[in-house]
Motif scaffolding. Structure first.
Motif, PDB file in Angstrom:
ATOM      1  N   GLN A   1      37.040  43.009  42.088  1.00 37.29           N
ATOM      2  CA  GLN A   1      37.994  41.628  41.132  1.00 37.29           C
ATOM      3  C   GLN A   1      39.519  41.808  41.907  1.00 37.29           C
ATOM      4  OE1 GLN A   1      35.767  39.368  40.652  1.00 37.29           O
ATOM      5  NE2 GLN A   1      36.730  39.144  38.625  1.00 37.29           N
ATOM      6  N   PRO A   2      40.020  43.306  41.369  1.00 39.80           N
ATOM      7  CA  PRO A   2      41.822  42.986  41.586  1.00 39.80           C
ATOM      8  C   PRO A   2      41.816  42.675  43.084  1.00 39.80           C
ATOM      9  CG  PRO A   2      41.009  44.861  40.596  1.00 39.80           C
ATOM     10  CD  PRO A   2      39.436  44.316  40.909  1.00 39.80           C
ATOM     11  N   GLY A   3      40.590  42.728  44.029  1.00 42.18           N
ATOM     12  CA  GLY A   3      41.245  42.713  45.424  1.00 42.18           C
ATOM     13  C   GLY A   3      40.554  41.288  45.506  1.00 42.18           C
ATOM     14  N   ARG A   4      40.157  40.579  44.823  1.00 49.35           N
ATOM     15  CA  ARG A   4      40.042  38.990  44.991  1.00 49.35           C
ATOM     16  C   ARG A   4      41.364  38.561  44.606  1.00 49.35           C
ATOM     17  NH1 ARG A   4      36.936  36.188  41.313  1.00 49.35           N
ATOM     18  NH2 ARG A   4      36.753  34.772  42.989  1.00 49.35           N
ATOM     19  N   ALA A   5      41.663  39.036  43.332  1.00 55.86           N
ATOM     20  CA  ALA A   5      42.486  38.455  42.938  1.00 55.86           C
ATOM     21  C   ALA A   5      43.986  38.378  43.717  1.00 55.86           C
ATOM     22  CB  ALA A   5      43.385  39.811  41.153  1.00 55.86           C
ATOM     23  N   LEU A   6      44.252  39.666  44.244  1.00 52.95           N
ATOM     24  CA  LEU A   6      44.850  39.791  44.955  1.00 52.95           C
ATOM     25  C   LEU A   6      45.211  38.821  46.407  1.00 52.95           C
ATOM     26  CD1 LEU A   6      48.140  41.501  46.332  1.00 52.95           C
ATOM     27  CD2 LEU A   6      46.560  42.617  46.960  1.00 52.95           C
TER      28      LEU A   6
ATOM     29  N   MET B   1      46.729  43.607  35.127  1.00 52.64           N
ATOM     30  CA  MET B   1      47.243  44.083  36.756  1.00 52.64           C
ATOM     31  C   MET B   1      48.098  43.272  36.131  1.00 52.64           C
ATOM     32  SD  MET B   1      43.911  42.897  39.320  1.00 52.64           S
ATOM     33  CE  MET B   1      44.818  43.225  41.165  1.00 52.64           C
ATOM     34  N   LYS B   2      49.740  44.635  35.639  1.00 54.22           N
ATOM     35  CA  LYS B   2      50.681  43.214  35.355  1.00 54.22           C
ATOM     36  C   LYS B   2      51.816  43.845  36.987  1.00 54.22           C
ATOM     37  CE  LYS B   2      50.829  45.405  30.695  1.00 54.22           C
ATOM     38  NZ  LYS B   2      51.474  46.234  29.911  1.00 54.22           N
ATOM     39  N   PHE B   3      51.001  44.036  37.601  1.00 53.74           N
ATOM     40  CA  PHE B   3      52.013  44.231  38.857  1.00 53.74           C
ATOM     41  C   PHE B   3      51.939  42.775  39.512  1.00 53.74           C
ATOM     42  CE2 PHE B   3      48.178  45.346  41.275  1.00 53.74           C
ATOM     43  CZ  PHE B   3      47.841  45.172  41.515  1.00 53.74           C
ATOM     44  N   LEU B   4      50.778  42.633  39.185  1.00 47.61           N
ATOM     45  CA  LEU B   4      50.905  40.361  39.987  1.00 47.61           C
ATOM     46  C   LEU B   4      50.956  39.963  39.360  1.00 47.61           C
ATOM     47  CD1 LEU B   4      48.826  39.170  42.421  1.00 47.61           C
ATOM     48  CD2 LEU B   4      47.037  39.782  41.696  1.00 47.61           C
TER      49      LEU B   4
END
Length: 216
Positions: A174-179, A213-216
């Motif tokens: 999921q984090p990879g998808r968001a990025l 993912m606050k950085f994104l």
């Protein structure tokens, strides 16, 4: 076990715990907190002796170099990456090599050196592909997408982000998808497709909020 050995084992556990806590703070976007934890890990590493020290020191340095990139201290990130690479050997095949190359690539981009950024991100990607580290490959694809976008090549940027999105979806990352969606949105925006950009950035936002993912 002997007391001296017990102290070594305890310090190793402390270093690893501090690094993991630092990673959590990095993902939350709290870079000052992450730096404090990883710097403390570095101080503990300095007390170690024997073969464990070099291995742990490389891991700590790779994490520090990336955190300095995130914090905007690109000169220090480059310096620490150089120190770390001097400890890793010349074969360029470990995950730590890839992390240092990624840090150098991102720092180079922020300093305006696009060619150097491309070179080091490609080297990082090659190692990660050889290691079959799919989440790390996704990160490298997105990093290269960003470089191509800055270079004014949205078609190449979109292709790389799409590769990352496909891999992340297959993996359930999921984090990879968001990025990847975030990178796609930036490419669509540069091409003037506002609706396509909006759809992707909203999807990225939804996932990044769910994953905190606050950085994104």
């Amino acid at each position: 076990i002997e007391q001296e050995q017990a102290c070594v084992e305890l310090d190793l556990c402390r270093v690893r715990a501090l690094r993991k806590q630092g990673k959590i703070e990095e993902l939350r976007g709290d870079y000052p907190a992450a730096l404090r934890l990883v710097r403390e890990a570095s101080e503990v590493v300095a007390r170690l002796s024997g073969g464990n020290r070099d291995q742990e020191q490389v891991r700590v340095l790779s994490q520090l170099s990336w955190l300095y990139v995130c914090s905007g201290d690109y000169d220090r990130a480059m310096k620490i990456s150089g120190e770390g690479l001097s400890l890793t050997g010349d074969e360029e095949k470990t995950a730590e090599h890839a992390l240092f190359f990624c840090s150098i690539g991102s720092a180079s981009l922020c300093r305006g050196d696009i060619e150097q950024s491309l070179e080091f991100h490609r080297r990082s990607l090659e190692i990660r592909e050889d290691l079959e580290d799919v989440p790390a490959v996704i990160n490298s694809l997105n990093a290269l997408s960003e470089v191509h976008l800055v270079a004014g090549k949205p078609v190449e940027a979109l292709s790389l982000a799409a590769q990352g999105l496909e891999m992340a979806t297959e993996l359930g990352d999921q984090p990879g998808r968001a990025l990847s969606l975030h990178r796609e949105a930036a490419a669509y925006l540069l091409c003037g497709d506002l609706e396509g950009a909006r759809e992707r950035v909203e999807a990225s936002l939804e996932i990044s909020q769910q994953q905190r993912m606050k950085f994104l």
